[in-house]
Design a protein around this motif. Structure first.
Motif, mmCIF file in Angstrom:
data_model
loop_
_atom_site.group_PDB
_atom_site.id
_atom_site.type_symbol
_atom_site.label_atom_id
_atom_site.label_comp_id
_atom_site.label_asym_id
_atom_site.label_seq_id
_atom_site.Cartn_x
_atom_site.Cartn_y
_atom_site.Cartn_z
ATOM 1 N N ALA A 50 0.865 -1.190 0.000
ATOM 2 C CA ALA A 50 0.000 0.000 0.000
ATOM 3 C C ALA A 50 0.895 1.231 0.000
ATOM 4 C CB ALA A 50 -0.904 -0.009 1.224
ATOM 5 N N PRO A 51 1.213 1.753 -1.179
ATOM 6 C CA PRO A 51 2.124 2.902 -1.248
ATOM 7 C C PRO A 51 1.467 4.189 -0.747
ATOM 8 C CG PRO A 51 1.255 2.413 -3.423
ATOM 9 C CD PRO A 51 0.740 1.344 -2.496
ATOM 10 N N LEU A 52 2.302 5.137 -0.366
ATOM 11 C CA LEU A 52 1.830 6.457 0.041
ATOM 12 C C LEU A 52 1.252 7.197 -1.163
ATOM 13 C CD1 LEU A 52 1.626 8.692 2.189
ATOM 14 C CD2 LEU A 52 3.973 9.335 1.589
ATOM 15 N N PHE A 53 1.956 7.149 -2.296
ATOM 16 C CA PHE A 53 1.522 7.831 -3.513
ATOM 17 C C PHE A 53 1.056 6.802 -4.540
ATOM 18 C CE2 PHE A 53 4.505 10.899 -1.669
ATOM 19 C CZ PHE A 53 3.748 12.058 -1.732
ATOM 20 N N SER A 54 0.029 7.142 -5.282
ATOM 21 C CA SER A 54 -0.476 6.261 -6.334
ATOM 22 C C SER A 54 0.575 6.156 -7.442
ATOM 23 C CB SER A 54 -1.779 6.819 -6.917
ATOM 24 O OG SER A 54 -1.502 7.967 -7.706
ATOM 25 N N PRO A 55 0.473 5.132 -8.278
ATOM 26 C CA PRO A 55 1.408 5.046 -9.408
ATOM 27 C C PRO A 55 1.381 6.309 -10.274
ATOM 28 C CG PRO A 55 0.215 2.992 -9.173
ATOM 29 C CD PRO A 55 -0.401 3.962 -8.203
ATOM 30 N N GLU A 56 0.200 6.849 -10.504
ATOM 31 C CA GLU A 56 0.080 8.059 -11.335
ATOM 32 C C GLU A 56 0.791 9.247 -10.690
ATOM 33 O OE1 GLU A 56 -2.580 6.108 -10.373
ATOM 34 O OE2 GLU A 56 -2.659 5.039 -12.292
ATOM 35 N N GLU A 57 0.638 9.390 -9.363
ATOM 36 C CA GLU A 57 1.313 10.486 -8.661
ATOM 37 C C GLU A 57 2.827 10.334 -8.746
ATOM 38 O OE1 GLU A 57 -1.510 11.817 -4.957
ATOM 39 O OE2 GLU A 57 -0.757 9.731 -4.928
ATOM 40 N N ARG A 58 3.307 9.105 -8.611
ATOM 41 C CA ARG A 58 4.752 8.872 -8.680
ATOM 42 C C ARG A 58 5.280 9.163 -10.082
ATOM 43 N NH1 ARG A 58 5.220 3.089 -6.215
ATOM 44 N NH2 ARG A 58 2.969 3.029 -6.466
ATOM 45 N N LEU A 59 4.537 8.758 -11.110
ATOM 46 C CA LEU A 59 4.945 9.064 -12.487
ATOM 47 C C LEU A 59 5.003 10.574 -12.705
ATOM 48 C CD1 LEU A 59 2.921 6.395 -14.495
ATOM 49 C CD2 LEU A 59 5.405 6.455 -14.168
ATOM 50 N N GLU A 60 3.996 11.299 -12.204
ATOM 51 C CA GLU A 60 3.979 12.768 -12.339
ATOM 52 C C GLU A 60 5.198 13.396 -11.678
ATOM 53 O OE1 GLU A 60 0.347 14.380 -10.740
ATOM 54 O OE2 GLU A 60 -0.903 13.194 -12.104
ATOM 55 N N MET A 61 5.513 12.942 -10.446
ATOM 56 C CA MET A 61 6.681 13.494 -9.741
ATOM 57 C C MET A 61 7.968 13.213 -10.506
ATOM 58 S SD MET A 61 6.026 12.964 -5.645
ATOM 59 C CE MET A 61 5.195 11.374 -5.673
ATOM 60 N N LEU A 62 8.100 11.979 -11.006
ATOM 61 C CA LEU A 62 9.308 11.626 -11.761
ATOM 62 C C LEU A 62 9.459 12.512 -12.994
ATOM 63 C CD1 LEU A 62 9.183 7.734 -11.536
ATOM 64 C CD2 LEU A 62 10.904 9.237 -10.515
ATOM 65 N N ARG A 63 8.380 12.668 -13.735
ATOM 66 C CA ARG A 63 8.454 13.492 -14.955
ATOM 67 C C ARG A 63 8.760 14.947 -14.621
ATOM 68 N NH1 ARG A 63 3.377 10.272 -16.637
ATOM 69 N NH2 ARG A 63 4.285 8.585 -17.854
ATOM 70 N N GLU A 64 8.080 15.486 -13.623
ATOM 71 C CA GLU A 64 8.253 16.891 -13.256
ATOM 72 C C GLU A 64 9.674 17.184 -12.781
ATOM 73 O OE1 GLU A 64 6.498 20.129 -10.010
ATOM 74 O OE2 GLU A 64 5.451 18.220 -10.292
ATOM 75 N N VAL A 65 10.202 16.327 -11.924
ATOM 76 C CA VAL A 65 11.498 16.583 -11.299
ATOM 77 C C VAL A 65 12.664 16.113 -12.166
ATOM 78 C CG1 VAL A 65 12.942 16.041 -9.292
ATOM 79 C CG2 VAL A 65 10.506 16.539 -8.982
ATOM 80 N N CYS A 66 12.525 14.961 -12.810
ATOM 81 C CA CYS A 66 13.659 14.349 -13.502
ATOM 82 C C CYS A 66 13.819 14.777 -14.956
ATOM 83 C CB CYS A 66 13.561 12.825 -13.418
ATOM 84 S SG CYS A 66 13.609 12.221 -11.718
ATOM 85 N N ALA A 67 12.743 15.183 -15.622
ATOM 86 C CA ALA A 67 12.859 15.578 -17.030
ATOM 87 C C ALA A 67 13.842 16.739 -17.228
ATOM 88 C CB ALA A 67 11.487 15.901 -17.617
ATOM 89 N N PRO A 68 13.807 17.783 -16.388
ATOM 90 C CA PRO A 68 14.788 18.860 -16.562
ATOM 91 C C PRO A 68 16.230 18.384 -16.350
ATOM 92 C CG PRO A 68 12.965 19.598 -15.173
ATOM 93 C CD PRO A 68 12.798 18.121 -15.354
ATOM 94 N N VAL A 69 16.430 17.455 -15.428
ATOM 95 C CA VAL A 69 17.772 16.907 -15.186
ATOM 96 C C VAL A 69 18.240 16.142 -16.420
ATOM 97 C CG1 VAL A 69 19.089 15.249 -13.794
ATOM 98 C CG2 VAL A 69 17.455 16.804 -12.690
#
Length: 172
Positions: A50-69
């Protein structure tokens, strides 16, 4: 004189739960982008957890934070979910590099076993160990969740966008 051989893009995959994305994960992403033309971040989905964040939320965070890197390192970034073996997902995506971050000797022992098993399952995929930078070595997503759930300050351990999302999960 013959034309040069076309460059085959190097595709790397970095799998994890990313629940939440930490500065340690981001450190590995930055290093991985220096090795690959395309980095796939793969969020593992485990029905029993039972994760804290849904898969969709985790994907959003990854894209938002990691795409610029990734863009800064001249790599493309993709974020996907998987619910099978990471090595199977790597094969399906055409990856030739499997990225694993290492914090300490305990990680190394476990990861060496996994690399050996994955090497038998898919010898064409090379496991690459990337050591964490000293400043992020102690960070784990589990500790971040625990500290945040108890009202502690995790701003030194996660990117700002993740900190904001943690604030919605654990309002003070």
């Amino acid at each position: 004189m013959s034309a040069p051989e076309p460059h085959t893009p190097r595709i790397a995959i970095y799998g994890g739960s990313f629940d939440p994305l930490t500065n340690g994960h981001l450190d590995v992403v930055r290093s991985a982008c220096r090795l690959a033309d395309r980095l796939v971040l793969a969020v593992g989905i485990h029905p029993g957890k039972a994760p804290l964040f849904s898969p969709e939320e985790r994907l959003e965070m990854l894209r938002e934070v990691c795409a610029p890197v990734a863009a800064e390192e001249k790599a493309t970034l993709e974020a996907v979910t998987f619910d099978n073996l990471i090595i199977t997902t790597a094969q399906q995506l055409g990856a030739t590099l499997l990225i694993r971050g290492l914090r300490d000797g305990t990680d190394l022992d476990y990861e060496m076993q996994m690399a050996g098993m994955n090497g038998v399952l898919a010898p064409q995929i090379q496991t690459v160990f990337l050591p964490a930078s000293p400043r992020v070595r102690p960070i784990t997503a589990t500790l971040v969740r625990q500290i945040a759930s108890m009202g502690g300050d995790v701003s030194a351990f996660v990117p700002g966008a993740v900190l904001a999302r943690l604030g919605t999960k654990f309002p003070r």
